[in-house]
Design an enzyme around this catalytic site. Structure first.
Site, PDB file in Angstrom:
ATOM      1  N   ASP A  11       0.873  -1.160   0.000  1.00 35.02           N
ATOM      2  CA  ASP A  11       0.000   0.000   0.000  1.00 35.02           C
ATOM      3  C   ASP A  11       0.923   1.226   0.000  1.00 35.02           C
ATOM      4  OD1 ASP A  11      -2.333   1.619   0.412  1.00 35.02           O
ATOM      5  OD2 ASP A  11      -1.840   1.693   2.554  1.00 35.02           O
ATOM      6  N   ASP A  13      -0.028   5.079   1.153  1.00 34.56           N
ATOM      7  CA  ASP A  13      -0.212   5.962   2.304  1.00 34.56           C
ATOM      8  C   ASP A  13      -0.206   5.155   3.600  1.00 34.56           C
ATOM      9  OD1 ASP A  13      -1.348   8.759   1.026  1.00 34.56           O
ATOM     10  OD2 ASP A  13      -1.968   7.021  -0.135  1.00 34.56           O
ATOM     11  N   ASP A 170      -1.932  -0.916   5.960  1.00 36.05           N
ATOM     12  CA  ASP A 170      -2.145  -0.479   7.340  1.00 36.05           C
ATOM     13  C   ASP A 170      -3.614  -0.320   7.737  1.00 36.05           C
ATOM     14  OD1 ASP A 170      -2.202   1.827   5.589  1.00 36.05           O
ATOM     15  OD2 ASP A 170      -2.195   3.074   7.394  1.00 36.05           O
TER      16      ASP A 170
END
Length: 218
Positions: A11, A13, A170
């Site tokens: 991922d 960000d 996250d």
């Protein structure tokens, strides 16, 4: 059935880049324009990985009801595009990890729910990330995470099967998408995880407490 891990997908960000300062700045400008209080540190931490809508919903609270959320998002994107990399930075250890993966000929790529035009603009500031062998964004396909298709496409572009790939992110939707795609899943615990959230509940295959541990897979 999943087998040996031969490739890594990240991922963006909250996993490779700490984009919270610039994303929060864009959201705060929209909030201020509507006479509202800027986001708190806790709101920023909990919502940055949920993008513009997550940050705006956190800031507007109940006042979001009756608002044109798409219009607010466009306002956010305008502010964000203008100052996309004023304070964004790579997390510690990211350049070294990516260089090590490349040196070991381990394919790696990025699958993000960030719009493509913003992703490409942001990556111009980070040459290491431009070496990704696959880049799939929110609008690459008609569907985005938590749908598995963007991850499946990412694996295809890396030249590996989904079952031999691990996806690191996250938020819970990252884990949901990875599982649906048949990939290994891992939590980047250094990312934007709320203090009231327990990543163990996501049932990921792995939880990484620091980015250097990713190399322990190989």
């Amino acid at each position: 059935m999943k087998g040996r891990i031969n490739a890594v997908l990240f991922d963006l960000d909250g996993t490779l880049l700490d984009t919270a300062p610039d994303m929060a700045n864009a959201a705060n400008q929209v909030l201020i324009e509507h006479g509202l209080t800027p986001l708190s540190k806790a709101q920023i931490q909990a919502n940055t990985s949920h993008g513009a809508r997550g940050l705006l919903r956190a800031g507007f609270g109940k006042e979001i009801e009756g608002k044109d959320v798409d219009a607010l998002r466009l306002m956010f994107l305008k502010h964000y595009e203008k100052d996309i990399c004023r304070a964004t930075s790579m997390y510690s250890g990211v350049p070294e990890l990516l260089q090590a993966l490349t040196k070991q000929s381990i394919p790696w790529g990025i699958m993000t729910n960030k719009p493509g035009y913003l992703t490409h603009q942001l990556l111009t500031y980070f040459p290491d990330l431009q070496n990704a062998q696959a880049l799939v964004c929110a609008d690459t396909l008609p569907v985005a995470k938590p749908h598995p298709e963007p991850l499946i496409l990412s694996a295809e572009r890396l030249g590996v099967t989904p079952e031999s790939c691990i996806y690191i992110g996250d938020i819970q939707n990252d884990i949901v998408a990875a599982k649906a795609a048949g990939m290994y899943s891992a939590v980047a615990s250094w990312g934007y995880i709320s203090t009231t959230t327990d990543p163990l509940d996501w049932e990921a295959d792995l939880i990484f407490n620091n980015i250097e541990k990713v190399l322990s897979l190989f």
